[in-house]
Design an enzyme around this catalytic site. Structure first.
Site, mmCIF file in Angstrom:
data_model
loop_
_atom_site.group_PDB
_atom_site.id
_atom_site.type_symbol
_atom_site.label_atom_id
_atom_site.label_comp_id
_atom_site.label_asym_id
_atom_site.label_seq_id
_atom_site.Cartn_x
_atom_site.Cartn_y
_atom_site.Cartn_z
ATOM 1 N N ARG A 118 0.811 -1.238 0.000
ATOM 2 C CA ARG A 118 0.000 0.000 0.000
ATOM 3 C C ARG A 118 0.840 1.282 0.000
ATOM 4 N NH1 ARG A 118 -3.241 -2.982 3.783
ATOM 5 N NH2 ARG A 118 -4.854 -4.050 2.604
ATOM 6 N N LYS A 140 3.087 11.435 -11.073
ATOM 7 C CA LYS A 140 2.195 10.583 -11.877
ATOM 8 C C LYS A 140 2.942 9.299 -12.187
ATOM 9 C CE LYS A 140 -0.778 13.844 -14.319
ATOM 10 N NZ LYS A 140 -1.140 14.397 -15.643
ATOM 11 N N GLU A 182 8.812 18.101 -24.844
ATOM 12 C CA GLU A 182 8.221 18.492 -23.546
ATOM 13 C C GLU A 182 8.826 19.817 -23.064
ATOM 14 O OE1 GLU A 182 5.644 16.893 -22.422
ATOM 15 O OE2 GLU A 182 5.840 14.717 -22.616
ATOM 16 N N LYS A 224 7.193 23.010 -13.976
ATOM 17 C CA LYS A 224 6.431 21.820 -13.569
ATOM 18 C C LYS A 224 6.193 21.822 -12.061
ATOM 19 C CE LYS A 224 5.185 17.214 -14.140
ATOM 20 N NZ LYS A 224 5.150 16.011 -14.916
ATOM 21 N N GLU A 234 -4.371 17.227 -10.429
ATOM 22 C CA GLU A 234 -4.941 17.627 -11.719
ATOM 23 C C GLU A 234 -6.437 17.896 -11.660
ATOM 24 O OE1 GLU A 234 -3.021 15.922 -15.229
ATOM 25 O OE2 GLU A 234 -4.950 15.938 -16.205
ATOM 26 N N ARG A 238 -3.151 21.848 -13.616
ATOM 27 C CA ARG A 238 -2.165 20.835 -14.031
ATOM 28 C C ARG A 238 -2.484 20.249 -15.410
ATOM 29 N NH1 ARG A 238 0.966 16.047 -10.665
ATOM 30 N NH2 ARG A 238 2.046 15.236 -12.492
ATOM 31 N N ASN A 242 -0.681 18.907 -20.247
ATOM 32 C CA ASN A 242 -1.006 17.888 -21.241
ATOM 33 C C ASN A 242 -1.227 18.477 -22.631
ATOM 34 O OD1 ASN A 242 -0.981 15.718 -19.380
ATOM 35 N ND2 ASN A 242 -2.965 16.387 -18.614
ATOM 36 N N HIS A 245 -1.168 16.217 -25.625
ATOM 37 C CA HIS A 245 -1.128 14.828 -25.158
ATOM 38 C C HIS A 245 -2.360 14.007 -25.538
ATOM 39 C CE1 HIS A 245 2.392 16.187 -23.070
ATOM 40 N NE2 HIS A 245 2.575 15.042 -22.452
ATOM 41 N N HIS A 249 -1.397 10.851 -27.279
ATOM 42 C CA HIS A 249 -1.671 9.510 -26.745
ATOM 43 C C HIS A 249 -2.424 8.672 -27.773
ATOM 44 C CE1 HIS A 249 -1.249 10.778 -22.220
ATOM 45 N NE2 HIS A 249 -0.106 10.655 -22.833
ATOM 46 N N HIS A 262 7.054 8.925 -27.273
ATOM 47 C CA HIS A 262 6.086 9.793 -26.599
ATOM 48 C C HIS A 262 6.270 11.261 -27.005
ATOM 49 C CE1 HIS A 262 3.452 11.280 -23.446
ATOM 50 N NE2 HIS A 262 4.422 12.089 -23.055
HETATM 51 P P1 NAD Z 1 12.113 5.704 -22.191
HETATM 52 O O1 NAD Z 1 12.023 5.532 -20.764
HETATM 53 O O2 NAD Z 1 11.597 4.631 -23.079
HETATM 54 O O3 NAD Z 1 13.637 5.983 -22.558
HETATM 55 C C1 NAD Z 1 13.984 6.190 -23.898
HETATM 56 C C2 NAD Z 1 15.113 5.243 -24.349
HETATM 57 O O4 NAD Z 1 16.360 5.735 -23.850
HETATM 58 C C3 NAD Z 1 14.991 3.824 -23.826
HETATM 59 O O5 NAD Z 1 15.424 2.938 -24.820
HETATM 60 C C4 NAD Z 1 15.953 3.818 -22.647
HETATM 61 O O6 NAD Z 1 16.435 2.537 -22.330
HETATM 62 C C5 NAD Z 1 17.048 4.711 -23.159
HETATM 63 N N1 NAD Z 1 17.859 5.377 -22.155
HETATM 64 C C6 NAD Z 1 17.451 5.909 -20.985
HETATM 65 N N2 NAD Z 1 18.444 6.614 -20.431
HETATM 66 C C7 NAD Z 1 19.513 6.494 -21.242
HETATM 67 C C8 NAD Z 1 20.831 7.031 -21.218
HETATM 68 N N3 NAD Z 1 21.233 7.868 -20.278
HETATM 69 N N4 NAD Z 1 21.677 6.682 -22.223
HETATM 70 C C9 NAD Z 1 21.251 5.872 -23.228
HETATM 71 N N5 NAD Z 1 20.014 5.390 -23.344
HETATM 72 C C10 NAD Z 1 19.146 5.707 -22.352
HETATM 73 O O7 NAD Z 1 11.381 7.042 -22.682
HETATM 74 P P2 NAD Z 1 11.285 8.497 -22.048
HETATM 75 O O8 NAD Z 1 11.164 9.399 -23.212
HETATM 76 O O9 NAD Z 1 12.316 8.755 -21.047
HETATM 77 O O10 NAD Z 1 9.889 8.457 -21.282
HETATM 78 C C11 NAD Z 1 8.685 8.248 -21.988
HETATM 79 C C12 NAD Z 1 7.651 7.723 -21.016
HETATM 80 O O11 NAD Z 1 7.420 8.690 -20.006
HETATM 81 C C13 NAD Z 1 6.309 7.436 -21.654
HETATM 82 O O12 NAD Z 1 5.828 6.196 -21.223
HETATM 83 C C14 NAD Z 1 5.425 8.551 -21.153
HETATM 84 O O13 NAD Z 1 4.072 8.172 -21.050
HETATM 85 C C15 NAD Z 1 6.021 8.809 -19.798
HETATM 86 N N6 NAD Z 1 5.753 10.150 -19.264
HETATM 87 C C16 NAD Z 1 5.303 10.235 -17.990
HETATM 88 C C17 NAD Z 1 5.083 11.458 -17.417
HETATM 89 C C18 NAD Z 1 4.666 11.551 -15.981
HETATM 90 O O14 NAD Z 1 4.306 12.642 -15.540
HETATM 91 N N7 NAD Z 1 4.725 10.487 -15.233
HETATM 92 C C19 NAD Z 1 5.313 12.627 -18.163
HETATM 93 C C20 NAD Z 1 5.771 12.503 -19.463
HETATM 94 C C21 NAD Z 1 5.996 11.257 -20.010
HETATM 95 N N1 GLY Z 2 3.022 15.150 -17.866
HETATM 96 C C1 GLY Z 2 1.839 15.764 -17.374
HETATM 97 C C2 GLY Z 2 1.791 15.868 -15.878
HETATM 98 O O1 GLY Z 2 2.695 15.473 -15.203
HETATM 99 O O2 GLY Z 2 0.823 16.339 -15.355
#
Ligand code: NAD
Ligand code: GLY
Length: 361
Positions: A118, A140, A182, A224, A234, A238, A242, A245, A249, A262
């Site tokens: 939990r 998130k 972003e 942010k 949100e 907040r 998006n 997005h 998405h 993404h």
């Molecule tokens: P990712 O985590 O897939 O990383 C991108 C690629 O880079 C992967 O292949 C990873 O293994 C590689 N990688 C990571 N760090 C590295 C480094 N230092 N050197 C070499 N390779 C490296 O993608 P991302 O763009 O980091 O994140 C996208 C995800 O984040 C999506 O799922 C999206 O929905 C999510 N997201 C979440 C939020 C949130 O608020 N939680 C906000 C925006 C995006």
């Molecule tokens: N990436 C959108 C949020 O964190 O609210």
């Protein structure tokens, strides 16, 4: 090193930004509860940075889980392998999880931490530009469902965020550019001066100038942190984060997770949102062209995939966390640096914008 703070009362936490922070154990030590630590990373990041993070936790009992790499693995079944490791190794409620990687690892680790017994503490060590400017901050967490992106999740804030800008040295160019979407988003939603700064420095940023990247990450995290501090769950402002997005998405889900990154989907989605804003008479054509130019200079797509039919595109947009009473709520633009959330745009107007956008491809 720059230090920011996400102001959330008893859940407030610091964001550390700068080069070579992975070699500074004193940054994370104060936030490691108990003696058991599980580092969650993936098969790409582990060979690059896992040992350095392990070394900084040498006085703790440290285990690791190395996940497969890719958006297509951001699923409940893969999160379950984190629970398997926690339970098999008898991790107690006083443990700490550490997310080492990009947004996919961060979102899944945070979700596992939100659910395990939990809720247990976790630390974000983001290693992509996207995760350093966005996903590691704000709490998130979650996974994708085959029918909808990020539809299963929880709010769970990290104890701290350590963004080591040197880790970006090993990031693929395509991933750096995806993260830039972003960064540009922050300028578009509420900071014209930052947008202008990005216009002045885009080539230096893409050339990975450390000082410029550090400044861009700092400003992005400031925006942010401010928005999250004002509206953690949100319920209002907040949602502005998006921009692009809901369209993005739909592209990610429609094309199959991992096909479009993404950030790429968000870039094209921001263009469709701006085009719709122009069609509604809210945004001027010059601003649309100006944002398109910056996205193109950042090497990002400004065109959604032509293979997506309008009806399917719109249907996917209706599976979105911002949908309320069946109405799609969108983030649209009044100017560069001035966005708004609205549920007042009729489905036919949205479909009209999609049709025109896809026809122009
Ligand atoms: P990712 O985590 O897939 O990383 C991108 C690629 O880079 C992967 O292949 C990873 O293994 C590689 N990688 C990571 N760090 C590295 C480094 N230092 N050197 C070499 N390779 C490296 O993608 P991302 O763009 O980091 O994140 C996208 C995800 O984040 C999506 O799922 C999206 O929905 C999510 N997201 C979440 C939020 C949130 O608020 N939680 C906000 C925006 C995006
Ligand atoms: N990436 C959108 C949020 O964190 O609210």
């Amino acid at each position: 090193m720059k230090t920011l703070r996400v102001d959330l009362g008893e859940r407030a936490y610091p964001i550390y930004i700068g080069p070579d922070l992975l070699g500074q154990p004193e940054l994370i030590e104060p936030f490691v509860a108990g003696s058991q630590v599980l580092i969650v990373t993936n098969e790409t990041v582990a060979p690059l940075y896992l040992e350095r993070v392990r070394a900084s936790l040498s006085h703790k009992t440290v285990q690791q889980v190395v996940l497969p790499d890719g958006e297509e693995f951001k699923s409940l079944s893969v999160v379950n392998t984190i629970f398997d490791a926690l339970l098999a190794q008898r991790f107690e409620r006083s443990c700490t999880l550490v997310a080492l990687g990009g947004g996919v690892v961060g979102d899944m680790t945070g979700f596992a931490a939100a659910c395990y017994q939990r809720g247990v503490p976790f630390i974000q060590i983001p290693t992509t530009l996207l995760s350093q400017v966005d996903s590691s901050v704000g709490g998130k967490t979650g996974v994708n469902h085959p029918l909808g992106k990020n539809m299963i999740g929880a709010f769970h804030q990290p104890r701290c965020v350590v963004a080591d800008t040197r880790t970006l040295d090993t990031l693929a160019d395509r991933q750096l550019k995806a993260g830039m979407a972003e960064v540009i988003k922050y300028g578009l939603i509420n900071d014209l001066a930052f947008f202008e700064w990005l216009e002045a420095h885009m080539e230096g940023l893409l050339a990975r100038d450390q000082a410029l990247l550090s400044d861009a990450i700092e400003r992005s995290c400031q925006i942010k942190a401010q928005v999250v501090g004002a509206d953690e769950r949100e319920r209002g402002v907040r949602a502005l984060l998006n921009l692009g997005h809901t369209f993005g998405h739909a592209i990610e889900t429609g094309m199959g997770y991992g096909e479009w990154l993404h950030g790429e989907a968000v870039a094209a989605g921001m263009v469709v949102a701006a085009e719709l804003s122009v069609q509604l008479g809210w945004l001027d054509e010059g601003s649309l062209q100006r944002m398109q130019r910056l996205l193109e200079r950042a090497g990002l797509p400004v065109q959604a995939p032509k293979s997506m039919a309008v009806e399917r595109f719109f249907e996917l947009m209706t599976i979105d966390k911002k949908v309320q009473d069946g109405r799609v709520r969108l983030v649209l633009m009044r100017a560069i640096g001035d966005s708004l959330v609205t549920g007042e745009v009729a489905p036919e107007q949205i479909k009209g914008a999609l049709k025109r956008h896809l026809a122009a491809a």
